[in-house]
Design a protein around this motif. Structure first.
Motif, PDB file in Angstrom:
ATOM      1  N   HIS A  29       0.826  -1.213   0.000  1.00 15.45           N
ATOM      2  CA  HIS A  29       0.000   0.000   0.000  1.00 15.45           C
ATOM      3  C   HIS A  29       0.858   1.260   0.000  1.00 15.45           C
ATOM      4  O   HIS A  29       0.460   2.289  -0.518  1.00 15.45           O
ATOM      5  N   SER A  30       2.040   1.178   0.604  1.00 18.27           N
ATOM      6  CA  SER A  30       2.945   2.330   0.682  1.00 18.27           C
ATOM      7  C   SER A  30       3.573   2.666  -0.664  1.00 18.27           C
ATOM      8  O   SER A  30       4.177   3.714  -0.816  1.00 18.27           O
ATOM      9  N   GLY A  31       3.463   1.746  -1.623  1.00 17.41           N
ATOM     10  CA  GLY A  31       4.100   1.931  -2.922  1.00 17.41           C
ATOM     11  C   GLY A  31       5.440   1.215  -3.014  1.00 17.41           C
ATOM     12  O   GLY A  31       6.007   1.098  -4.097  1.00 17.41           O
ATOM     13  N   ALA A  32       5.961   0.730  -1.886  1.00 12.55           N
ATOM     14  CA  ALA A  32       7.223  -0.017  -1.893  1.00 12.55           C
ATOM     15  C   ALA A  32       7.014  -1.336  -2.633  1.00 12.55           C
ATOM     16  O   ALA A  32       5.968  -1.972  -2.503  1.00 12.55           O
ATOM     17  N   GLU A  33       8.007  -1.733  -3.407  1.00 12.40           N
ATOM     18  CA  GLU A  33       7.900  -2.965  -4.174  1.00 12.40           C
ATOM     19  C   GLU A  33       8.249  -4.182  -3.321  1.00 12.40           C
ATOM     20  O   GLU A  33       9.163  -4.145  -2.500  1.00 12.40           O
ATOM     21  N   LEU A  34       7.498  -5.251  -3.513  1.00 12.27           N
ATOM     22  CA  LEU A  34       7.734  -6.520  -2.826  1.00 12.27           C
ATOM     23  C   LEU A  34       9.099  -7.075  -3.210  1.00 12.27           C
ATOM     24  O   LEU A  34       9.456  -7.103  -4.392  1.00 12.27           O
ATOM     25  N   VAL A  91       0.135 -16.869   4.932  1.00 12.96           N
ATOM     26  CA  VAL A  91       1.100 -15.944   5.533  1.00 12.96           C
ATOM     27  C   VAL A  91       0.860 -14.543   4.981  1.00 12.96           C
ATOM     28  O   VAL A  91       0.829 -14.343   3.769  1.00 12.96           O
ATOM     29  N   TRP A  92       0.685 -13.571   5.866  1.00 10.21           N
ATOM     30  CA  TRP A  92       0.573 -12.174   5.453  1.00 10.21           C
ATOM     31  C   TRP A  92       1.983 -11.657   5.184  1.00 10.21           C
ATOM     32  O   TRP A  92       2.838 -11.713   6.054  1.00 10.21           O
ATOM     33  N   ILE A  93       2.198 -11.183   3.977  1.00  7.89           N
ATOM     34  CA  ILE A  93       3.513 -10.657   3.615  1.00  7.89           C
ATOM     35  C   ILE A  93       3.529  -9.171   3.920  1.00  7.89           C
ATOM     36  O   ILE A  93       2.742  -8.405   3.369  1.00  7.89           O
ATOM     37  N   VAL A  94       4.405  -8.768   4.826  1.00  8.92           N
ATOM     38  CA  VAL A  94       4.550  -7.366   5.207  1.00  8.92           C
ATOM     39  C   VAL A  94       5.977  -6.922   4.897  1.00  8.92           C
ATOM     40  O   VAL A  94       6.891  -7.748   4.823  1.00  8.92           O
ATOM     41  N   PRO A  95       6.179  -5.634   4.706  1.00  6.34           N
ATOM     42  CA  PRO A  95       7.537  -5.161   4.403  1.00  6.34           C
ATOM     43  C   PRO A  95       8.505  -5.516   5.522  1.00  6.34           C
ATOM     44  O   PRO A  95       8.161  -5.423   6.705  1.00  6.34           O
ATOM     45  N   ALA A  96       9.705  -5.920   5.148  1.00 10.94           N
ATOM     46  CA  ALA A  96      10.747  -6.193   6.139  1.00 10.94           C
ATOM     47  C   ALA A  96      11.101  -4.878   6.822  1.00 10.94           C
ATOM     48  O   ALA A  96      11.119  -3.829   6.195  1.00 10.94           O
ATOM     49  N   GLY A  97      11.354  -4.914   8.102  1.00  8.10           N
ATOM     50  CA  GLY A  97      11.670  -3.693   8.836  1.00  8.10           C
ATOM     51  C   GLY A  97      10.451  -3.195   9.573  1.00  8.10           C
ATOM     52  O   GLY A  97       9.328  -3.634   9.339  1.00  8.10           O
ATOM     53  N   GLY A  98      10.660  -2.246  10.458  1.00  5.41           N
ATOM     54  CA  GLY A  98       9.594  -1.812  11.334  1.00  5.41           C
ATOM     55  C   GLY A  98       8.639  -0.783  10.790  1.00  5.41           C
ATOM     56  O   GLY A  98       7.464  -1.050  10.625  1.00  5.41           O
ATOM     57  N   ALA A 110      -0.214  -5.074   4.642  1.00  6.93           N
ATOM     58  CA  ALA A 110       0.263  -6.316   4.060  1.00  6.93           C
ATOM     59  C   ALA A 110      -0.221  -6.547   2.639  1.00  6.93           C
ATOM     60  O   ALA A 110      -1.202  -5.983   2.204  1.00  6.93           O
ATOM     61  N   VAL A 111       0.497  -7.416   1.959  1.00  9.42           N
ATOM     62  CA  VAL A 111       0.050  -7.980   0.695  1.00  9.42           C
ATOM     63  C   VAL A 111      -0.217  -9.445   1.001  1.00  9.42           C
ATOM     64  O   VAL A 111       0.665 -10.155   1.454  1.00  9.42           O
ATOM     65  N   HIS A 112      -1.428  -9.897   0.795  1.00  5.88           N
ATOM     66  CA  HIS A 112      -1.780 -11.279   1.097  1.00  5.88           C
ATOM     67  C   HIS A 112      -2.329 -11.908  -0.169  1.00  5.88           C
ATOM     68  O   HIS A 112      -3.294 -11.426  -0.748  1.00  5.88           O
ATOM     69  N   ALA A 113      -1.726 -12.970  -0.601  1.00  6.40           N
ATOM     70  CA  ALA A 113      -2.065 -13.582  -1.885  1.00  6.40           C
ATOM     71  C   ALA A 113      -3.542 -13.916  -2.006  1.00  6.40           C
ATOM     72  O   ALA A 113      -4.141 -13.735  -3.052  1.00  6.40           O
ATOM     73  N   ARG A 114      -4.156 -14.389  -0.949  1.00  6.18           N
ATOM     74  CA  ARG A 114      -5.548 -14.817  -1.035  1.00  6.18           C
ATOM     75  C   ARG A 114      -6.513 -13.646  -1.134  1.00  6.18           C
ATOM     76  O   ARG A 114      -7.622 -13.792  -1.603  1.00  6.18           O
ATOM     77  N   LEU A 116      -5.542 -10.312  -2.229  1.00  9.57           N
ATOM     78  CA  LEU A 116      -5.138  -9.257  -3.153  1.00  9.57           C
ATOM     79  C   LEU A 116      -6.104  -9.133  -4.321  1.00  9.57           C
ATOM     80  O   LEU A 116      -6.554  -8.038  -4.643  1.00  9.57           O
ATOM     81  N   GLU A 117      -6.464 -10.248  -4.929  1.00  7.41           N
ATOM     82  CA  GLU A 117      -7.359 -10.206  -6.083  1.00  7.41           C
ATOM     83  C   GLU A 117      -8.731  -9.655  -5.679  1.00  7.41           C
ATOM     84  O   GLU A 117      -9.305  -8.823  -6.376  1.00  7.41           O
ATOM     85  N   ALA A 118      -9.249 -10.072  -4.534  1.00  7.52           N
ATOM     86  CA  ALA A 118     -10.552  -9.582  -4.067  1.00  7.52           C
ATOM     87  C   ALA A 118     -10.504  -8.084  -3.812  1.00  7.52           C
ATOM     88  O   ALA A 118     -11.438  -7.356  -4.139  1.00  7.52           O
ATOM     89  N   ARG A 119      -9.397  -7.595  -3.243  1.00  8.90           N
ATOM     90  CA  ARG A 119      -9.258  -6.166  -2.997  1.00  8.90           C
ATOM     91  C   ARG A 119      -9.256  -5.384  -4.292  1.00  8.90           C
ATOM     92  O   ARG A 119      -9.853  -4.323  -4.390  1.00  8.90           O
ATOM     93  N   LEU A 120      -8.559  -5.907  -5.297  1.00 10.60           N
ATOM     94  CA  LEU A 120      -8.502  -5.215  -6.583  1.00 10.60           C
ATOM     95  C   LEU A 120      -9.892  -5.131  -7.208  1.00 10.60           C
ATOM     96  O   LEU A 120     -10.267  -4.098  -7.765  1.00 10.60           O
ATOM     97  N   VAL A 121     -10.674  -6.190  -7.116  1.00  8.89           N
ATOM     98  CA  VAL A 121     -12.034  -6.185  -7.646  1.00  8.89           C
ATOM     99  C   VAL A 121     -12.882  -5.177  -6.883  1.00  8.89           C
ATOM    100  O   VAL A 121     -13.631  -4.396  -7.477  1.00  8.89           O
ATOM    101  N   ASP A 122     -12.772  -5.146  -5.544  1.00 11.49           N
ATOM    102  CA  ASP A 122     -13.526  -4.183  -4.740  1.00 11.49           C
ATOM    103  C   ASP A 122     -13.170  -2.750  -5.100  1.00 11.49           C
ATOM    104  O   ASP A 122     -14.041  -1.889  -5.186  1.00 11.49           O
ATOM    105  N   HIS A 123     -11.877  -2.485  -5.318  1.00 11.29           N
ATOM    106  CA  HIS A 123     -11.444  -1.134  -5.692  1.00 11.29           C
ATOM    107  C   HIS A 123     -11.999  -0.749  -7.060  1.00 11.29           C
ATOM    108  O   HIS A 123     -12.422   0.388  -7.258  1.00 11.29           O
ATOM    109  N   ALA A 124     -12.010  -1.680  -7.973  1.00 10.30           N
ATOM    110  CA  ALA A 124     -12.540  -1.404  -9.316  1.00 10.30           C
ATOM    111  C   ALA A 124     -14.032  -1.079  -9.235  1.00 10.30           C
ATOM    112  O   ALA A 124     -14.502  -0.139  -9.887  1.00 10.30           O
TER     113      ALA A 124
END
Length: 132
Positions: A29-34, A91-98, A110-114, A116-124
């Motif tokens: 969400h911050s724009g930082a790349e995974l 597993v919720w993938i969150v940026p390394a570091g605090g 977080a970016v969570h694989a399960r 992410l797609e649902a969020r994108l559809v909701d945003h659309a």
């Protein structure tokens, strides 16, 4: 299961090593790349000795994790596990570091694989309603 964060993975012939190649352009969400460091840190957060995660026991087979570059994650298991890849999907993938890992309210961004797609559809849908 559709891979949303990794474009592919390979399993060693003995079933003890999984090598994941991450997709380019996946952002928090911050724009930082995974990166692979984010994936490693997130898995290690779940498997840490002091972790209270309900997924800790399902990932107990993780022996070590390597990140040879920003797009590659190599996970070594202590024993074969037919459910390892499935268990990773929780597993919720969150940026390394605090600081980057939390928003102003202290919640993990977080970016969570399960989800992410649902969020994108909701945003659309929300954009369509907003724009008419």
């Amino acid at each position: 299961m559709t891979p949303l964060l990794a474009k592919s993975y390979d399993t060693s012939s003995d079933g003890l090593t999984y090598t994941f190649t991450l997709r380019k352009g996946v952002q928090f969400h911050s724009g930082a790349e995974l990166t692979s460091a984010d994936v490693k840190s997130s898995i290690e957060r779940v498997t840490a000795e002091d972790s209270q995660s309900s997924r800790k026991s399902s990932l107990a087979v993780v022996e070590s994790i390597e990140t040879p570059d920003d797009e590659t994650v190599v996970v070594h298991l202590s024993q074969r596990s037919i459910s390892f890849v499935y268990n990773l999907s929780y597993v919720w993938i969150v940026p390394a570091g605090g600081d980057e890992a939390q928003d102003r309210g202290g919640r993990h961004r977080a970016v969570h694989a399960r989800h992410l797609e649902a969020r994108l559809v909701d945003h659309a849908r929300a954009l369509r309603r907003l724009l008419g």
